[in-house]
Write an enzyme that holds these catalytic residues in place. Structure first.
Site, PDB file in Angstrom:
ATOM      1  N   GLU A 128       9.305  16.312  15.009  1.00  0.00           N
ATOM      2  CA  GLU A 128       9.899  16.259  13.628  1.00  0.00           C
ATOM      3  C   GLU A 128       8.999  17.094  12.673  1.00  0.00           C
ATOM      4  OE1 GLU A 128       8.572  12.228  11.363  1.00  0.00           O
ATOM      5  OE2 GLU A 128      10.934  12.148  10.864  1.00  0.00           O
ATOM      6  N   GLY A 173       6.833   5.502   8.416  1.00  0.00           N
ATOM      7  CA  GLY A 173       5.955   6.599   8.300  1.00  0.00           C
ATOM      8  C   GLY A 173       6.262   7.113   9.584  1.00  0.00           C
ATOM      9  N   SER A 174       5.049   8.027  10.079  1.00  0.00           N
ATOM     10  CA  SER A 174       5.166   8.852  11.025  1.00  0.00           C
ATOM     11  C   SER A 174       4.850   7.943  12.509  1.00  0.00           C
ATOM     12  CB  SER A 174       4.126  10.092  11.135  1.00  0.00           C
ATOM     13  OG  SER A 174       2.792   9.248  11.271  1.00  0.00           O
ATOM     14  N   THR A 175       5.599   8.409  13.577  1.00  0.00           N
ATOM     15  CA  THR A 175       5.385   7.751  14.824  1.00  0.00           C
ATOM     16  C   THR A 175       4.107   7.676  15.338  1.00  0.00           C
ATOM     17  OG1 THR A 175       7.626   8.492  15.426  1.00  0.00           O
ATOM     18  CG2 THR A 175       6.045   7.763  17.411  1.00  0.00           C
ATOM     19  N   LYS A 224       0.752  -1.215   0.042  1.00  0.00           N
ATOM     20  CA  LYS A 224      -0.034   0.026  -0.098  1.00  0.00           C
ATOM     21  C   LYS A 224       0.823   1.402   0.141  1.00  0.00           C
ATOM     22  CE  LYS A 224      -1.743   2.953   2.676  1.00  0.00           C
ATOM     23  NZ  LYS A 224      -1.747   4.108   1.769  1.00  0.00           N
ATOM     24  N   GLY A 257       2.521   4.914  13.272  1.00  0.00           N
ATOM     25  CA  GLY A 257       3.146   3.638  13.738  1.00  0.00           C
ATOM     26  C   GLY A 257       2.491   3.096  15.188  1.00  0.00           C
ATOM     27  N   GLU A 263       9.474   1.608  11.114  1.00  0.00           N
ATOM     28  CA  GLU A 263      10.369   2.770  10.792  1.00  0.00           C
ATOM     29  C   GLU A 263       9.854   3.766  10.839  1.00  0.00           C
ATOM     30  OE1 GLU A 263      12.842   4.788   9.613  1.00  0.00           O
ATOM     31  OE2 GLU A 263      13.166   3.938   7.615  1.00  0.00           O
ATOM     32  N   CYS A 302      13.693  10.718   7.135  1.00  0.00           N
ATOM     33  CA  CYS A 302      13.670  10.123   8.267  1.00  0.00           C
ATOM     34  C   CYS A 302      14.873  10.313   9.101  1.00  0.00           C
ATOM     35  CB  CYS A 302      12.868   8.730   8.386  1.00  0.00           C
ATOM     36  SG  CYS A 302      13.869   7.669   7.529  1.00  0.00           S
TER      37      CYS A 302
HETATM   38  P1  NAD Z   1       1.808   8.851   7.658  1.00  0.00           P
HETATM   39  O1  NAD Z   1       2.623   8.074   8.733  1.00  0.00           O
HETATM   40  O2  NAD Z   1       0.319   9.141   8.113  1.00  0.00           O
HETATM   41  O3  NAD Z   1       1.721   8.105   6.352  1.00  0.00           O
HETATM   42  C1  NAD Z   1       2.482   7.009   5.969  1.00  0.00           C
HETATM   43  C2  NAD Z   1       1.938   5.850   5.438  1.00  0.00           C
HETATM   44  O4  NAD Z   1       0.907   5.226   6.482  1.00  0.00           O
HETATM   45  C3  NAD Z   1       0.914   6.112   4.269  1.00  0.00           C
HETATM   46  O5  NAD Z   1       0.888   4.980   3.327  1.00  0.00           O
HETATM   47  C4  NAD Z   1      -0.442   6.385   4.892  1.00  0.00           C
HETATM   48  O6  NAD Z   1      -1.609   6.167   3.893  1.00  0.00           O
HETATM   49  C5  NAD Z   1      -0.340   5.385   5.766  1.00  0.00           C
HETATM   50  N1  NAD Z   1      -1.244   5.255   6.907  1.00  0.00           N
HETATM   51  C6  NAD Z   1      -1.800   6.386   7.594  1.00  0.00           C
HETATM   52  N2  NAD Z   1      -2.668   6.274   8.453  1.00  0.00           N
HETATM   53  C7  NAD Z   1      -2.521   5.016   8.706  1.00  0.00           C
HETATM   54  C8  NAD Z   1      -3.163   4.145   9.623  1.00  0.00           C
HETATM   55  N3  NAD Z   1      -3.968   4.715  10.739  1.00  0.00           N
HETATM   56  N4  NAD Z   1      -2.922   2.965   9.541  1.00  0.00           N
HETATM   57  C9  NAD Z   1      -2.025   2.392   8.789  1.00  0.00           C
HETATM   58  N5  NAD Z   1      -1.505   3.244   7.647  1.00  0.00           N
HETATM   59  C10 NAD Z   1      -1.817   4.516   7.763  1.00  0.00           C
HETATM   60  O7  NAD Z   1       2.682  10.128   7.421  1.00  0.00           O
HETATM   61  P2  NAD Z   1       1.770  11.581   6.774  1.00  0.00           P
HETATM   62  O8  NAD Z   1       0.367  11.871   7.471  1.00  0.00           O
HETATM   63  O9  NAD Z   1       1.613  11.124   5.258  1.00  0.00           O
HETATM   64  O10 NAD Z   1       2.906  12.553   7.209  1.00  0.00           O
HETATM   65  C11 NAD Z   1       2.822  13.111   8.511  1.00  0.00           C
HETATM   66  C12 NAD Z   1       4.162  13.218   8.904  1.00  0.00           C
HETATM   67  O11 NAD Z   1       4.944  11.897   9.154  1.00  0.00           O
HETATM   68  C13 NAD Z   1       5.276  13.970   8.474  1.00  0.00           C
HETATM   69  O12 NAD Z   1       5.306  15.200   8.550  1.00  0.00           O
HETATM   70  C14 NAD Z   1       6.615  13.444   8.892  1.00  0.00           C
HETATM   71  O13 NAD Z   1       6.819  13.911   9.991  1.00  0.00           O
HETATM   72  C15 NAD Z   1       6.177  11.969   9.057  1.00  0.00           C
HETATM   73  N6  NAD Z   1       6.634  11.044   8.074  1.00  0.00           N
HETATM   74  C16 NAD Z   1       7.783  10.399   8.286  1.00  0.00           C
HETATM   75  C17 NAD Z   1       8.263   9.379   7.408  1.00  0.00           C
HETATM   76  C18 NAD Z   1       9.355   8.747   7.844  1.00  0.00           C
HETATM   77  O14 NAD Z   1      10.146   8.179   6.992  1.00  0.00           O
HETATM   78  N7  NAD Z   1       9.983   8.562   8.841  1.00  0.00           N
HETATM   79  C19 NAD Z   1       7.602   9.263   6.136  1.00  0.00           C
HETATM   80  C20 NAD Z   1       6.436  10.003   5.877  1.00  0.00           C
HETATM   81  C21 NAD Z   1       6.000  10.952   7.261  1.00  0.00           C
END
Ligand code: NAD
Length: 489
Positions: A392, A239-241, A186, A244, A261, A295
């Site tokens: 972050e 993605g975001s904490t 996804k 996670g 991660e 990240c």
């Molecule tokens: P996010 O963590 O919400 O999105 C990353 C992925 O997770 C996307 O594919 C999204 O569709 C999916 N996702 C979102 N909500 C979910 C849920 N409840 N269950 C499962 N999957 C879900 O990140 P974002 O909202 O796009 O960005 C917000 C902040 O996150 C950024 O500003 C940044 O600080 C951080 N971020 C960090 C990384 C990293 O590599 N560490 C990457 C992207 C964003």
């Protein structure tokens, strides 16, 4: 623009399930917006939970058929190699797709993102025929032949972000496929084009149907449904904490394996004896590369009192030389941020930094044109209590502060909820190594701001995640161990 990319973008995008395009059950669409121009260039399916059921069924059948997991390892390796080759052969198209979707300069997607993605697949193709258990000399009374087997965990859900869309997908697909798992990928709703395209390429490479399925849609719906689904055996997430933590909660239903991660706020420490001719540009690129959307971005700068002014002024001056421009601009070194939402988020943090007493030494503004462009920004006069230092930002924003000795900076560096990475600049290597041991983070660079390699584990201490990706450690996440004991009496 590459003709192949143009044609692909204009498709009525569907989902890639069981080796073919499948129309979503849902009529809902998500706009694909080019962050360099703010134009809507296409749309993707906002898939439904019924679509997810189809993906899970396809991945489960492919796993149960044993065609993939019991394939001769050398054959599995050669299919993953072929998959990598197809990424290389379609480099131009994939690079355009990535640039239109994400905004990053085409020069970067061509030189970095697509070759690195092929590299991840190749690295793990090399592991596919080296996955072995061991014999165990057990001490139970009697005579036995005891050994372990390494088996794939099953159906894995791969949820990836938008900052390096294809790289993040390949770095999870490589070990998952090498281990013999079947996958539901996804991509982020902001950047799904290359994921859809590689669904097709995987099948062309020889992956049996159902081994790689690609579903698009919003995270809070499809990502959340994947995390809670009892037919999925593992989630690998970047993605975001905050997300996670939501995934970890949702995964508890069937206690699926989870690797995370997550975010970071990496300290970048400049000791008094550092070679500033390297440390200044290295630190600037450590934060501004990919417009700060990394990240491991070296986003918290700590400079020794004796060189603080020289370093901070040097980085501020360097940042003004970095050309920010649209993805197709061959001169651009930095692209836009991913979306209007992210632009507002980053600009809001710059405002917060000002209100908290930070001094904007470079940048600080949105660039006045179409596209989500932000000037590379340096904020001085910060301290660890400030929100801009603790959270972050995920944009081109560096926050700087002083320190006076190594013990002090070790404490300052560790005073954070995160622990993904850190950077140290010094010519006294012994100091660098001692400090590296004291910092609670998963990846430390000494005189190097970015140290990514497929053989080098990456992952977080503290709230930066669970588990490690890359290297042998990354492969182990997709395997489980079975012990077999045969009595010889
Ligand atoms: P996010 O963590 O919400 O999105 C990353 C992925 O997770 C996307 O594919 C999204 O569709 C999916 N996702 C979102 N909500 C979910 C849920 N409840 N269950 C499962 N999957 C879900 O990140 P974002 O909202 O796009 O960005 C917000 C902040 O996150 C950024 O500003 C940044 O600080 C951080 N971020 C960090 C990384 C990293 O590599 N560490 C990457 C992207 C964003």
């Amino acid at each position: 623009m590459s003709e192949a990319a143009k044609k692909f973008i204009q498709r009525e995008h569907q989902l890639w399930i069981n080796g073919e395009w499948v129309a979503s059950e849902s009529q809902e669409r998500i706009d694909v917006i080019d962050p360099s121009t703010e134009e809507v260039v296409s749309s993707i399916s906002d898939a439904s939970t019924q679509d997810l059921e189809r993906c899970v069924n396809a991945a489960q059948s492919a796993f149960e058929s044993e065609q993939w997991r019991d394939m001769k390892p050398a054959m599995r390796a050669s299919i993953i190699h072929r998959f990598a080759t197809l990424l290389e052969e379609n480099l131009e198209e994939l690079a355009y797709l990535e640039t239109v979707d994400n905004g990053k300069p085409l020069t970067m997607s061509t030189a970095v993102d697509i070759p690195a993605s092929a590299g991840a697949l190749r690295y793990y193709a090399g592991w596919a025929d080296k996955i072995n258990g061991r014999t165990v000399n057990i001490s139970m009374p009697g005579e036995y032949h005891a050994f372990t087997l390494r088996e794939p965990v099953g159906v894995v859900g791969l949820i990836v972000p938008w900052n390096f869309p294809l790289v993040m997908a390949a770095m999870k697909l490589g070990p998952a496929l090498a281990a013999g798992c079947t996958c539901i990928l996804k991509p982020a709703e902001d950047t799904s084009l290359t994921a859809l395209r590689i669904g097709q390429l995987g099948t062309e490479a020889g992956l049996p149907n159902g081994v790689l399925n690609v579903i698009t849609g919003y995270g809070h719906r499809i990502g959340a449904a994947m995390s809670a689904h009892s037919g999925i055996d593992k989630i690998a997430f970047t993605g975001s904490t905050v997300t996670g933590k939501a995934i970890a909660d949702a995964a508890s239903g069937n206690l699926k394996k989870v690797t995370l991660e997550l975010g970071g706020k990496a300290p970048n420490i400049i000791l008094p004896d550092a070679d500033l001719a390297k440390a200044i540009p290295g630190s600037a690129m450590g934060i501004f590369f990919n417009s700060g959307q990394v990240c491991t971005a070296a986003s918290r700068l700590y400079v020794h009192d004796s060189v603080y002014d020289e370093v901070v002024e040097g980085i501020a001056e360097f940042s003004k030389t970095l050309k920010v421009g649209g993805g197709m601009d061959p001169e651009a070194l930095l692209g836009p941020v991913i979306s209007g939402k992210q632009l507002d988020r980053v600009m809001n943090y710059i405002d917060i930094g000002r209100k908290e007493g930070g001094e904007v030494l470079a940048g600080g503004n949105r660039i006045d044109s179409k596209g989500f462009f932000i000037e590379p920004t340096v904020i001085g006069n910060t301290d660890n209590s400030m929100q801009v230092v603790r959270e972050e930002i995920f944009g081109p924003v560096l926050v700087a502060q002083r320190f006076s000795d190594i013990d002090e900076v070790a404490k300052m560096a560790n005073d954070t909820d995160y622990g993904l990475s850190a950077v140290i600049w010094t010519q006294k290597l012994a100091d660098g190594h001692r400090l590296a041991k004291r910092i609670r983070a998963g990846n430390i660079g000494i005189n190097v701001a970015s140290s990514a390699d497929w053989d080098l584990p990456i992952g977080g201490y503290k709230q930066s995640g669970w588990g490690r990706e890359n290297g042998e450690e990354g492969l182990m996440n997709y395997l489980q161990t079975k012990a077999v004991v045969a009595s010889l009496d």
